[in-house]
Motif scaffolding. Structure first.
Motif, mmCIF file in Angstrom:
data_model
loop_
_atom_site.group_PDB
_atom_site.id
_atom_site.type_symbol
_atom_site.label_atom_id
_atom_site.label_comp_id
_atom_site.label_asym_id
_atom_site.label_seq_id
_atom_site.Cartn_x
_atom_site.Cartn_y
_atom_site.Cartn_z
ATOM 1 N N PHE A 42 11.277 -56.182 53.948
ATOM 2 C CA PHE A 42 11.708 -56.385 55.334
ATOM 3 C C PHE A 42 10.651 -57.145 56.130
ATOM 4 O O PHE A 42 10.951 -58.094 56.849
ATOM 5 N N LEU A 43 9.422 -56.713 56.007
ATOM 6 C CA LEU A 43 8.352 -57.317 56.815
ATOM 7 C C LEU A 43 7.432 -58.210 55.989
ATOM 8 O O LEU A 43 7.016 -59.273 56.428
ATOM 9 N N GLY A 44 7.114 -57.760 54.782
ATOM 10 C CA GLY A 44 6.127 -58.476 53.982
ATOM 11 C C GLY A 44 6.609 -59.825 53.484
ATOM 12 O O GLY A 44 5.869 -60.809 53.534
ATOM 13 N N MET A 45 7.847 -59.886 52.999
ATOM 14 C CA MET A 45 8.309 -61.137 52.400
ATOM 15 C C MET A 45 8.465 -62.274 53.422
ATOM 16 O O MET A 45 8.027 -63.394 53.153
ATOM 17 N N PRO A 46 9.071 -62.036 54.599
ATOM 18 C CA PRO A 46 9.116 -63.141 55.581
ATOM 19 C C PRO A 46 7.710 -63.655 55.900
ATOM 20 O O PRO A 46 7.493 -64.858 56.022
ATOM 21 N N ASP A 47 6.762 -62.723 55.992
ATOM 22 C CA ASP A 47 5.388 -63.134 56.315
ATOM 23 C C ASP A 47 4.764 -63.905 55.151
ATOM 24 O O ASP A 47 3.989 -64.844 55.363
ATOM 25 N N PHE A 48 5.113 -63.505 53.934
ATOM 26 C CA PHE A 48 4.606 -64.227 52.753
ATOM 27 C C PHE A 48 5.140 -65.664 52.753
ATOM 28 O O PHE A 48 4.390 -66.601 52.487
ATOM 29 N N PHE A 49 6.431 -65.839 53.027
ATOM 30 C CA PHE A 49 7.005 -67.197 53.092
ATOM 31 C C PHE A 49 6.355 -67.981 54.229
ATOM 32 O O PHE A 49 6.068 -69.168 54.090
ATOM 33 N N ARG A 50 6.138 -67.320 55.367
ATOM 34 C CA ARG A 50 5.554 -68.006 56.532
ATOM 35 C C ARG A 50 4.135 -68.495 56.217
ATOM 36 O O ARG A 50 3.787 -69.624 56.556
ATOM 37 N N ARG A 51 3.352 -67.669 55.560
ATOM 38 C CA ARG A 51 1.940 -68.026 55.329
ATOM 39 C C ARG A 51 1.708 -68.839 54.058
ATOM 40 O O ARG A 51 0.848 -69.719 54.026
ATOM 41 N N HIS A 52 2.468 -68.502 53.003
ATOM 42 C CA HIS A 52 2.148 -69.103 51.699
ATOM 43 C C HIS A 52 3.237 -70.010 51.134
ATOM 44 O O HIS A 52 3.035 -70.641 50.103
ATOM 45 N N GLY A 53 4.405 -70.024 51.792
ATOM 46 C CA GLY A 53 5.429 -70.988 51.394
ATOM 47 C C GLY A 53 6.372 -70.540 50.294
ATOM 48 O O GLY A 53 6.464 -69.353 49.962
ATOM 49 N N VAL A 54 7.075 -71.542 49.714
ATOM 50 C CA VAL A 54 8.216 -71.260 48.836
ATOM 51 C C VAL A 54 7.841 -70.546 47.525
ATOM 52 O O VAL A 54 8.711 -69.954 46.882
ATOM 53 N N GLY A 55 6.572 -70.596 47.152
ATOM 54 C CA GLY A 55 6.145 -69.902 45.929
ATOM 55 C C GLY A 55 6.390 -68.400 46.023
ATOM 56 O O GLY A 55 6.424 -67.715 44.990
ATOM 57 N N ALA A 56 6.588 -67.882 47.239
ATOM 58 C CA ALA A 56 6.864 -66.447 47.404
ATOM 59 C C ALA A 56 8.124 -66.053 46.632
ATOM 60 O O ALA A 56 8.266 -64.904 46.204
ATOM 61 N N TRP A 57 9.039 -67.023 46.451
ATOM 62 C CA TRP A 57 10.260 -66.726 45.674
ATOM 63 C C TRP A 57 9.897 -66.359 44.235
ATOM 64 O O TRP A 57 10.425 -65.414 43.651
ATOM 65 N N GLN B 282 -3.797 -60.129 63.258
ATOM 66 C CA GLN B 282 -2.719 -59.631 64.133
ATOM 67 C C GLN B 282 -1.467 -60.504 64.086
ATOM 68 O O GLN B 282 -0.450 -60.184 64.694
ATOM 69 N N GLN B 283 -1.548 -61.629 63.368
ATOM 70 C CA GLN B 283 -0.414 -62.564 63.367
ATOM 71 C C GLN B 283 0.846 -61.968 62.751
ATOM 72 O O GLN B 283 1.949 -62.199 63.246
ATOM 73 N N ALA B 284 0.672 -61.183 61.670
ATOM 74 C CA ALA B 284 1.843 -60.635 60.994
ATOM 75 C C ALA B 284 2.644 -59.742 61.942
ATOM 76 O O ALA B 284 3.867 -59.905 62.077
ATOM 77 N N ASN B 285 1.951 -58.816 62.633
ATOM 78 C CA ASN B 285 2.674 -57.918 63.547
ATOM 79 C C ASN B 285 3.333 -58.689 64.679
ATOM 80 O O ASN B 285 4.478 -58.402 65.064
ATOM 81 N N ALA B 286 2.603 -59.687 65.219
ATOM 82 C CA ALA B 286 3.168 -60.481 66.314
ATOM 83 C C ALA B 286 4.413 -61.228 65.825
ATOM 84 O O ALA B 286 5.417 -61.324 66.538
ATOM 85 N N PHE B 287 4.355 -61.701 64.590
ATOM 86 C CA PHE B 287 5.496 -62.420 63.997
ATOM 87 C C PHE B 287 6.719 -61.502 63.882
ATOM 88 O O PHE B 287 7.829 -61.865 64.270
#
Lengths: 476, 76
Positions: free
Chosen positions: A59-74, A308-313
């Motif tokens: 719910f929270l971790g994966m959107p942030d992973f895509f936001r920070r590290h890109g499509v490799g999160a898939w 703090q970026q993840a929580n703000a996101f």
């Protein structure tokens, strides 16, 4: 928004109460309470397995992973999950066969019996405790942060955490594993619904799939390929992650238990396929949410310190930029996700403890329940202490428990009385891994990740243990 | 019949393993490259998406050939 939260919150609470009362049976046996009578059908099985697997982390971790590290999160999660569900076909068959022979009182108890050595069980329990408790803690923390954002100044953040833990304890005490399975089912449906609604909204903001990637190309082109802007997604990272995730059904007791309590092998097989489909469905919208954050929130999030970026996101994309009703549904969905996963993990720790106790069943049950209470308290304490990225913490949790994979697999597969060498090698591996996490020793050697080295070493140790064992009958 | 199923299961295992290994090579994760795109989707994303779908499909096929409870129960 508060009215909507109240409406959805009451519906969710009503469903939980209904589920726990439906699960409550007077004079139920310990097996009924701890293993839901081992009669979970395919549909419930899919939802409970998926809910235990896809938690607040998705719910929270994966959107942030895509936001920070890109499509490799898939690749990090979805491809690994694809491999995991294939592996379930094979592993599920073998563990269920072994359980038919030896009975099941948690993974630690089962492996103790396989090896005829109590230390095997103790080490498995210790590993589960060390790596599950911080993970549970961060989920409780995630929910309390969100509740604090939705009801600013209403009660302090720890107050929400305490509330969540109380609900969790009361709920599992009344209904046992069956109630947890029902709450998982509710959460699974809610998780999928909320992620798709918010994902669709995010995708619409770009004007479609192609427009989304065009925009991201302009904002941060490194997000569109590996290794990503921060260089995280190397081939080694993916290999180590896949091993850790494929080992989840072997080494995370809450998920192993779900394979064992399925009604039949056929139900378990179909469940594996459906979990794979569920993984694709649930991870896809997190791409859109992550890319939305990378483009539309790039500047506003840049004003926060990285920690703090993840929580703000999360607050921005799930609460402030959604219509009130959707934001409220997201909040309830998040509570449901956190509650069912923490419930599953804490209950599994209780179940593991039970497997190690050898005394009168009534006393075992009492100690197990006290254990569940104490584990919940420790997780609560951790929720106030930990500050980390949820996806990375989840990965460390998977990697840490994966170290027990070779020992567990050997115990389940071997029909010989296996040498205890692997048990002590696994303990040593655990200690080395913990030393690397605390920074006392490096995490890379000759350019290779320590978790990969440890896994390869333990797999070799398992082979040596097998060869050192006296021959009796053939293995699988 | 049982031998045929076992052979099919072994083939499925090999394909699944091959797909997983392929994911870690530049065929799927070329460093810093996001073309050719498919419907605007970056290269590594659409290729890895197809691999995920293939793995789930292989799992489905696996359910048809892997041993089940019923077969286990009739074994001596």
């Amino acid at each position: 928004m508060k009215t909507w939260i109240l409406i959805f919150g009451l519906i969710y609470a009503g469903l939980l109460i209904f589920a726990s009362l439906k699960s409550y049976k007077k004079g139920r046996s310990v097996e009924d309470f701890m293993l839901a009578g081992s009669s979970i059908g395919m549909l419930l099985g899919v939802l409970t397995y998926a809910a235990a697997l896809f938690s607040t982390f998705t719910f929270l971790g994966m959107p942030d992973f895509f936001r920070r590290h890109g499509v490799g999160a898939w690749i990090f999660l979805a491809v690994s999950d694809g491999a995991m569900v294939f592996f379930i076909l094979w592993f599920g068959y073998h563990i269920r066969t072994r359980v038919r022979q030896l009975g099941f009182r948690g993974v630690a108890g089962l492996i103790s019996n396989c090896y005829g050595n109590k230390w095997a069980g103790y080490i498995i329990f210790l590993t589960a405790f060390i790596f599950l408790i911080p993970y549970v803690g961060i989920q409780i923390q995630g929910i309390s942060i969100f509740m604090g954002a939705a009801f600013p100044g209403f009660i302090p953040s720890w107050g929400w955490s305490v509330g969540i833990v109380i609900v969790m304890l009361v709920y599992s005490e009344i209904g046992g594993l069956k109630a947890i399975v029902y709450s998982d089912a509710i959460q699974g449906v809610l998780l999928l619904t909320v992620l798709w609604i918010i994902g669709y909204n995010c995708l619409s903001a770009f004007g479609g799939l192609e427009a989304m990637f065009d925009q991201v190309e302009m904002d941060n082109v490194a997000l569109l390929s590996t290794p990503g802007p921060e260089g995280l997604f190397s081939a080694q990272f993916f290999i180590a992650s896949m091993i850790a995730i494929v080992m989840i059904p072997v080494t995370q007791p809450q998920l192993t238990t779900r394979l064992v309590v399925m009604k039949s092998m056929k139900s378990m097989h179909l469940m594996a396929v459906a979990v794979g489909a569920f993984a694709i469905l649930v991870i896809t919208p997190t791409i859109f949410i992550g890319m939305y954050g990378a483009s539309f929130l790039k500047d506003s999030l840049g004003e926060y310190p990285v920690a703090q970026q993840a929580n703000a996101f999360f607050e921005e994309v799930f609460l402030y930029r959604q219509p009130n009703a959707i934001a409220a549904l997201a909040l309830v969905g998040l509570i449901a996700a956190g509650l069912s996963t923490t419930n599953a993990q804490i209950f599994a720790l209780g179940s593991e403890l039970r497997g190690l106790l050898k005394m009168e069943e009534k006393m075992v049950m009492r100690i197990t329940k006290i254990g569940i209470f104490i584990f919940a308290l420790i997780a609560l304490l951790f929720s106030e202490l930990i500050k980390d990225q949820i996806a990375m913490l989840a990965r460390v949790s998977f990697a840490g428990t994966a170290l027990m994979g070779p020992m567990i697999l050997l115990g389940i597969l071997s029909r010989r009385k296996v040498s205890t060498f692997i048990i002590y090698a696994s303990l040593l591996g655990l200690i080395v891994f913990l030393l690397s996490l605390t920074g006392i020793i490096p995490q890379n050697y000759f350019g290779i990740r320590l978790d990969l080295i440890l896994f390869a070493a333990l797999a070799t140790a398992a082979y040596i243990s097998y060869q050192m064992s006296p021959h009796s009958t053939q293995t699988n | 019949m049982k031998d045929k199923k076992l052979k099919q299961w072994r083939i499925l295992r090999l394909i699944a393993l091959g797909l997983c290994l392929l994911t870690f090579t530049p065929v799927v994760i070329p460093k810093g490259v996001f073309t050719p795109e498919l419907f605007g989707i970056p290269y590594s994303l659409w290729t890895s998406f197809l691999i995920t779908v293939a793995l789930v499909w292989l799992t489905y096929l696996g359910t048809k050939v892997h041993r089940t409870d019923e077969e286990e129960e009739v074994r001596p």
